[in-house]
Every structure is written in structure tokens, then in C-alpha cells.
Scaffold this motif. Structure first.
Motif, PDB file in Angstrom:
ATOM      1  N   GLY A   1      19.390 -11.733 -17.632  1.00  0.00           N
ATOM      2  CA  GLY A   1      18.987 -13.111 -17.866  1.00  0.00           C
ATOM      3  C   GLY A   1      18.206 -13.744 -16.731  1.00  0.00           C
ATOM      4  N   ALA A   2      18.199 -13.109 -15.569  1.00  0.00           N
ATOM      5  CA  ALA A   2      17.478 -13.663 -14.417  1.00  0.00           C
ATOM      6  C   ALA A   2      16.040 -13.158 -14.410  1.00  0.00           C
ATOM      7  CB  ALA A   2      18.175 -13.293 -13.112  1.00  0.00           C
ATOM      8  N   TYR A   3      15.144 -13.983 -13.947  1.00  0.00           N
ATOM      9  CA  TYR A   3      13.731 -13.631 -13.904  1.00  0.00           C
ATOM     10  C   TYR A   3      13.472 -12.564 -12.842  1.00  0.00           C
ATOM     11  CZ  TYR A   3       8.677 -14.036 -13.438  1.00  0.00           C
ATOM     12  OH  TYR A   3       7.339 -13.758 -13.386  1.00  0.00           O
ATOM     13  N   VAL A   4      12.624 -11.600 -13.187  1.00  0.00           N
ATOM     14  CA  VAL A   4      12.219 -10.556 -12.234  1.00  0.00           C
ATOM     15  C   VAL A   4      10.812 -10.882 -11.731  1.00  0.00           C
ATOM     16  CG1 VAL A   4      11.839  -8.106 -11.840  1.00  0.00           C
ATOM     17  CG2 VAL A   4      13.567  -8.842 -13.505  1.00  0.00           C
ATOM     18  N   PRO A   5      10.643 -11.199 -10.455  1.00  0.00           N
ATOM     19  CA  PRO A   5       9.316 -11.547  -9.927  1.00  0.00           C
ATOM     20  C   PRO A   5       8.287 -10.448 -10.157  1.00  0.00           C
ATOM     21  CG  PRO A   5      11.020 -12.146  -8.354  1.00  0.00           C
ATOM     22  CD  PRO A   5      11.695 -11.344  -9.427  1.00  0.00           C
ATOM     23  N   ALA A   6       7.064 -10.857 -10.410  1.00  0.00           N
ATOM     24  CA  ALA A   6       5.978  -9.896 -10.634  1.00  0.00           C
ATOM     25  C   ALA A   6       5.775  -8.996  -9.426  1.00  0.00           C
ATOM     26  CB  ALA A   6       4.685 -10.645 -10.960  1.00  0.00           C
ATOM     27  N   TYR A   7       6.076  -9.497  -8.243  1.00  0.00           N
ATOM     28  CA  TYR A   7       5.938  -8.678  -7.032  1.00  0.00           C
ATOM     29  C   TYR A   7       6.755  -7.400  -7.151  1.00  0.00           C
ATOM     30  CZ  TYR A   7       5.689  -7.509  -2.038  1.00  0.00           C
ATOM     31  OH  TYR A   7       5.471  -6.873  -0.843  1.00  0.00           O
ATOM     32  N   LEU A   8       7.954  -7.486  -7.757  1.00  0.00           N
ATOM     33  CA  LEU A   8       8.803  -6.318  -7.922  1.00  0.00           C
ATOM     34  C   LEU A   8       8.346  -5.459  -9.091  1.00  0.00           C
ATOM     35  CD1 LEU A   8      12.359  -7.864  -7.365  1.00  0.00           C
ATOM     36  CD2 LEU A   8      10.844  -6.794  -5.694  1.00  0.00           C
ATOM     37  N   ARG A   9       7.880  -6.091 -10.144  1.00  0.00           N
ATOM     38  CA  ARG A   9       7.417  -5.341 -11.315  1.00  0.00           C
ATOM     39  C   ARG A   9       6.123  -4.588 -11.021  1.00  0.00           C
ATOM     40  NH1 ARG A   9       6.094  -9.142 -15.069  1.00  0.00           N
ATOM     41  NH2 ARG A   9       6.806 -10.988 -13.919  1.00  0.00           N
ATOM     42  N   ARG A  10       5.374  -5.049 -10.039  1.00  0.00           N
ATOM     43  CA  ARG A  10       4.133  -4.387  -9.638  1.00  0.00           C
ATOM     44  C   ARG A  10       4.385  -3.126  -8.795  1.00  0.00           C
ATOM     45  NH1 ARG A  10       0.692  -6.650  -5.598  1.00  0.00           N
ATOM     46  NH2 ARG A  10       2.618  -7.326  -4.624  1.00  0.00           N
ATOM     47  N   TYR A  11       5.510  -3.070  -8.109  1.00  0.00           N
ATOM     48  CA  TYR A  11       5.847  -1.934  -7.255  1.00  0.00           C
ATOM     49  C   TYR A  11       5.930  -0.662  -8.091  1.00  0.00           C
ATOM     50  CZ  TYR A  11       8.411   0.667  -3.661  1.00  0.00           C
ATOM     51  OH  TYR A  11       8.804   1.601  -2.735  1.00  0.00           O
ATOM     52  N   PRO A  12       5.406   0.483  -7.624  1.00  0.00           N
ATOM     53  CA  PRO A  12       5.014   0.832  -6.255  1.00  0.00           C
ATOM     54  C   PRO A  12       3.508   0.752  -5.999  1.00  0.00           C
ATOM     55  CG  PRO A  12       5.201   2.822  -7.541  1.00  0.00           C
ATOM     56  CD  PRO A  12       5.510   1.683  -8.478  1.00  0.00           C
ATOM     57  N   PHE A  13       2.775  -0.033  -6.802  1.00  0.00           N
ATOM     58  CA  PHE A  13       1.327  -0.128  -6.631  1.00  0.00           C
ATOM     59  C   PHE A  13       0.953  -1.333  -5.765  1.00  0.00           C
ATOM     60  CE2 PHE A  13       2.077   2.089 -10.640  1.00  0.00           C
ATOM     61  CZ  PHE A  13       1.328   3.239 -10.437  1.00  0.00           C
ATOM     62  N   PHE A  14      -0.247  -1.251  -5.192  1.00  0.00           N
ATOM     63  CA  PHE A  14      -0.751  -2.351  -4.359  1.00  0.00           C
ATOM     64  C   PHE A  14      -2.264  -2.199  -4.258  1.00  0.00           C
ATOM     65  CE2 PHE A  14      -1.120  -5.111  -0.629  1.00  0.00           C
ATOM     66  CZ  PHE A  14      -0.126  -6.044  -0.886  1.00  0.00           C
ATOM     67  N   LEU A  15      -2.960  -3.304  -4.044  1.00  0.00           N
ATOM     68  CA  LEU A  15      -4.398  -3.272  -3.824  1.00  0.00           C
ATOM     69  C   LEU A  15      -4.705  -3.552  -2.366  1.00  0.00           C
ATOM     70  CD1 LEU A  15      -5.875  -5.191  -6.915  1.00  0.00           C
ATOM     71  CD2 LEU A  15      -6.009  -2.751  -6.444  1.00  0.00           C
ATOM     72  N   LEU A  16      -5.569  -2.720  -1.780  1.00  0.00           N
ATOM     73  CA  LEU A  16      -6.007  -2.926  -0.404  1.00  0.00           C
ATOM     74  C   LEU A  16      -7.522  -2.845  -0.334  1.00  0.00           C
ATOM     75  CD1 LEU A  16      -3.521  -0.769   1.738  1.00  0.00           C
ATOM     76  CD2 LEU A  16      -3.606  -3.261   1.570  1.00  0.00           C
ATOM     77  N   ARG A  17      -8.102  -3.578   0.594  1.00  0.00           N
ATOM     78  CA  ARG A  17      -9.542  -3.489   0.825  1.00  0.00           C
ATOM     79  C   ARG A  17      -9.859  -2.143   1.469  1.00  0.00           C
ATOM     80  NH1 ARG A  17     -11.770  -8.310  -0.217  1.00  0.00           N
ATOM     81  NH2 ARG A  17     -10.419 -10.131  -0.110  1.00  0.00           N
ATOM     82  N   THR A  18     -10.970  -1.561   1.062  1.00  0.00           N
ATOM     83  CA  THR A  18     -11.359  -0.273   1.626  1.00  0.00           C
ATOM     84  C   THR A  18     -11.820  -0.396   3.075  1.00  0.00           C
ATOM     85  OG1 THR A  18     -13.592  -0.543   0.727  1.00  0.00           O
ATOM     86  CG2 THR A  18     -11.992   0.651  -0.625  1.00  0.00           C
ATOM     87  N   ALA A  19     -12.218  -1.600   3.479  1.00  0.00           N
ATOM     88  CA  ALA A  19     -12.607  -1.892   4.864  1.00  0.00           C
ATOM     89  C   ALA A  19     -12.383  -3.386   5.096  1.00  0.00           C
ATOM     90  CB  ALA A  19     -14.068  -1.525   5.121  1.00  0.00           C
ATOM     91  N   PRO A  20     -12.135  -3.796   6.348  1.00  0.00           N
ATOM     92  CA  PRO A  20     -11.838  -5.209   6.618  1.00  0.00           C
ATOM     93  C   PRO A  20     -12.889  -6.174   6.089  1.00  0.00           C
ATOM     94  CG  PRO A  20     -11.363  -3.871   8.545  1.00  0.00           C
ATOM     95  CD  PRO A  20     -12.045  -2.974   7.559  1.00  0.00           C
ATOM     96  N   ASP A  21     -14.170  -5.776   6.116  1.00  0.00           N
ATOM     97  CA  ASP A  21     -15.243  -6.678   5.703  1.00  0.00           C
ATOM     98  C   ASP A  21     -15.768  -6.344   4.305  1.00  0.00           C
ATOM     99  OD1 ASP A  21     -16.298  -4.275   6.411  1.00  0.00           O
ATOM    100  OD2 ASP A  21     -18.001  -5.100   7.538  1.00  0.00           O
ATOM    101  N   SER A  22     -15.010  -5.555   3.556  1.00  0.00           N
ATOM    102  CA  SER A  22     -15.465  -5.117   2.238  1.00  0.00           C
ATOM    103  C   SER A  22     -14.771  -5.894   1.130  1.00  0.00           C
ATOM    104  CB  SER A  22     -15.194  -3.622   2.052  1.00  0.00           C
ATOM    105  OG  SER A  22     -15.477  -3.214   0.728  1.00  0.00           O
ATOM    106  N   GLU A  23     -15.487  -6.103   0.026  1.00  0.00           N
ATOM    107  CA  GLU A  23     -14.895  -6.720  -1.159  1.00  0.00           C
ATOM    108  C   GLU A  23     -14.349  -5.660  -2.109  1.00  0.00           C
ATOM    109  OE1 GLU A  23     -14.426  -9.981  -1.734  1.00  0.00           O
ATOM    110  OE2 GLU A  23     -15.165 -10.255   0.320  1.00  0.00           O
ATOM    111  N   GLU A  24     -14.605  -4.381  -1.823  1.00  0.00           N
ATOM    112  CA  GLU A  24     -14.129  -3.309  -2.677  1.00  0.00           C
ATOM    113  C   GLU A  24     -12.638  -3.092  -2.455  1.00  0.00           C
ATOM    114  OE1 GLU A  24     -15.051   1.393  -3.713  1.00  0.00           O
ATOM    115  OE2 GLU A  24     -16.035   0.409  -2.011  1.00  0.00           O
ATOM    116  N   LEU A  25     -11.918  -2.982  -3.555  1.00  0.00           N
ATOM    117  CA  LEU A  25     -10.475  -2.828  -3.486  1.00  0.00           C
ATOM    118  C   LEU A  25     -10.061  -1.430  -3.928  1.00  0.00           C
ATOM    119  CD1 LEU A  25      -9.379  -6.259  -4.993  1.00  0.00           C
ATOM    120  CD2 LEU A  25      -9.345  -5.590  -2.585  1.00  0.00           C
ATOM    121  N   ALA A  26      -9.030  -0.909  -3.284  1.00  0.00           N
ATOM    122  CA  ALA A  26      -8.493   0.407  -3.633  1.00  0.00           C
ATOM    123  C   ALA A  26      -7.104   0.252  -4.227  1.00  0.00           C
ATOM    124  CB  ALA A  26      -8.423   1.287  -2.387  1.00  0.00           C
ATOM    125  N   LEU A  27      -6.872   0.900  -5.353  1.00  0.00           N
ATOM    126  CA  LEU A  27      -5.539   0.924  -5.929  1.00  0.00           C
ATOM    127  C   LEU A  27      -4.714   1.943  -5.154  1.00  0.00           C
ATOM    128  CD1 LEU A  27      -3.615  -0.081  -8.104  1.00  0.00           C
ATOM    129  CD2 LEU A  27      -4.377   1.812  -9.552  1.00  0.00           C
TER     130      LEU A  27
END
Length: 254
Positions: free
Chosen positions: A104-130
Motif C-alpha cells: 500500500g505504500a508508494y514506491v519512488p521512481a528512483y527505486l523502480r528505475r534501479y539498476p539503470f542510470f543515465l550519465l553524460r558521455t563527457a562533462p561538456d556533452s549533451e549525449e547521454l549513456a544508458l
């Protein structure tokens, strides 16, 4: 931003060297068919979050999360919001011994998204890596749905994971914008909740919350802006949810 995990696949090690891992993640690797062709995703419950007494939350989740979880803002800038799942460090009262989330308690999306994450391929890049946490209990080579097809293309499971991970990331960016605006308006202040537990006074502090007097003192045009951007509803959900903090104290396991 690309529309397919295949377009986001990066060379081995692209996610390595990140300055700091996000909460709950033990490592992150950019997903590639060459390196992760054998990986599968299985349902492993939420035992990985059993030691998380606070979990990041997006503003869009406030109204539903507030029904079962107290929502506060971190004391450190940029004061991103979290739900409290326990009042003692390393304690999550919403995860049982078998890794199941409280019914009955809500599960935050942060937990439902695990184990995936998006990171920038470089500090000044807009390209994201799954990316994926290869040490996550959800990751297996023998059980669950495959992440890649035999041809090395993203499987439906990976397509869904990418879409959801991107949605969570975008929601967190919008939340950061909201939080920064609330701070600029002087609404986020150090807060304290005090109540009695077993006949003794108990004080919970160390977090920020929207200050009701400061909110009430805002000029009409600033209140209207909060309303028009959908943030006034978010604020009220947060304020109402704080009333659930004493319940966390009552639920502390022996």
C-alpha cells in the motif's frame, strides 16, 4: 536526446571515473551489446534499499507519495527532496526481511528505475549513456528477461528500461529547477518536528521544509506563479506529508 538505447550505447568504461556514484549504486557501466550481451533483468525486490532511510523523489511524485511517505528537502544545497523511510541511519521501515516493499505504500521512481542510470558521455556533452549497476541483485546471466537480442539489438526489456530511466532523469531535472526557485524565494528553511514517543519528547531535525509563514507572506504574483507552474500543489502535498513523521517513530522495529 536519442530515442533508443542502441543509440546511447557507449564504449566500455565510458561511465567509469564518475566523480560520485548516485545513492544505492555500487558501480556503473555503459551498456553495450559486446560487453553485456549475456545480461538479464529479474525481479529481485527492494532488498537493495533496505539500508536507505531516505530516497530521492521527483516533484511529480509528491501528491501520491505524500499519502504514505513523509517528504522533506535535504539540508544541503540544492536541497533536493527525499522521502523518509526511517528515522535511524541505515534503516528502511518500508522493506521487510524478504525485500518486499510495504503493501500500500508508494514506491519512488528512483527505486523502480534501479539498476539503470543515465550519465553524460563527457562533462561538456549533451549525449547521454544508458548505464547499469552490474552488481545489482536484479542483474543475472541465468534468470529473467534478456537485455539484448541474439543479434545484439536492444531487447524490449531494455527499451522499456531506457524510456523509464529517461523519464525519471527528466523529472529530476524539473524538480531541481523547482527546488532552486523555492530556495530563491526564501521558502526552504531548516525545520524541526517534535512529538511524544512513549511519553517522552522526541525531536526530529536535520532537514529543510517549506516555511509556512514565508509562503503566506509571498506577494500575490509570486503565489500565482507557483500555482501556474503546478508547484503550489506540490508544496501542500509536502507540508501535509510531514505529519507522517511521528508514524515512522511508532514503526521503529524493536
Amino acid at each position: 536526446m536519442s530515442d533508443s538505447p542502441a543509440d546511447l550505447a557507449v564504449a566500455n568504461g565510458a561511465a567509469e571515473g564518475a566523480p560520485q556514484l548516485p545513492p544505492l549504486y555500487r558501480s556503473l557501466e555503459g551498456l553495450t551489446a559486446d560487453r553485456h550481451a549475456a545480461l538479464r533483468l529479474r525481479d529481485a525486490g527492494y532488498g537493495f534499499a533496505s539500508g536507505a532511510s531516505a530516497v530521492p523523489l521527483a516533484a511529480e511524485e509528491f501528491t501520491i507519495a505524500a499519502r504514505s511517505l513523509p517528504i522533506v528537502f535535504a539540508a544541503q544545497a540544492p536541497h533536493m527532496p527525499v522521502v523518509l523511510t526511517g528515522l535511524a541511519a541505515g534503516t528502511n521501515l518500508f522493506v521487510d526481511g524478504g525485500g518486499a516493499w510495504k503493501i500500500g505504500a508508494y514506491v519512488p521512481a528512483y527505486l523502480r528505475r534501479y539498476p539503470f542510470f543515465l550519465l553524460r558521455t563527457a562533462p561538456d556533452s549533451e549525449e547521454l549513456a544508458l548505464c547499469i549497476d552490474p552488481a545489482a541483485p536484479q542483474v543475472s546471466e541465468t534468470a529473467g528477461e534478456p537485455l539484448f537480442t541474439p543479434e545484439g539489438k536492444p531487447a524490449p526489456q531494455l527499451e522499456r528500461a531506457f524510456a523509464f530511466t529517461r523519464a525519471v532523469e527528466e523529472a529530476m531535472l524539473r524538480t531541481r529547477t523547482m527546488t532552486q526557485h523555492l530556495a530563491e524565494l526564501g521558502l526552504l528553511k531548516s525545520s524541526v518536528v517534535q512529538f511524544e514517543q512513549h511519553g517522552k519528547p522526541l525531536r526530529i531535525d536535520g532537514f529543510f521544509a517549506v516555511d509556512r509563514p514565508s509562503l503566506a507572506a509571498l506577494p500575490p504574483e509570486q503565489l500565482a506563479e507557483l500555482r501556474d507552474r503546478g508547484w503550489l500543489e506540490v508544496i501542500y502535498a509536502h507540508l501535509l506529508s510531514i505529519g507522517g513523521i511521528p508514524e515512522l517513530a511508532r514503526d521503529i522495529r524493536g
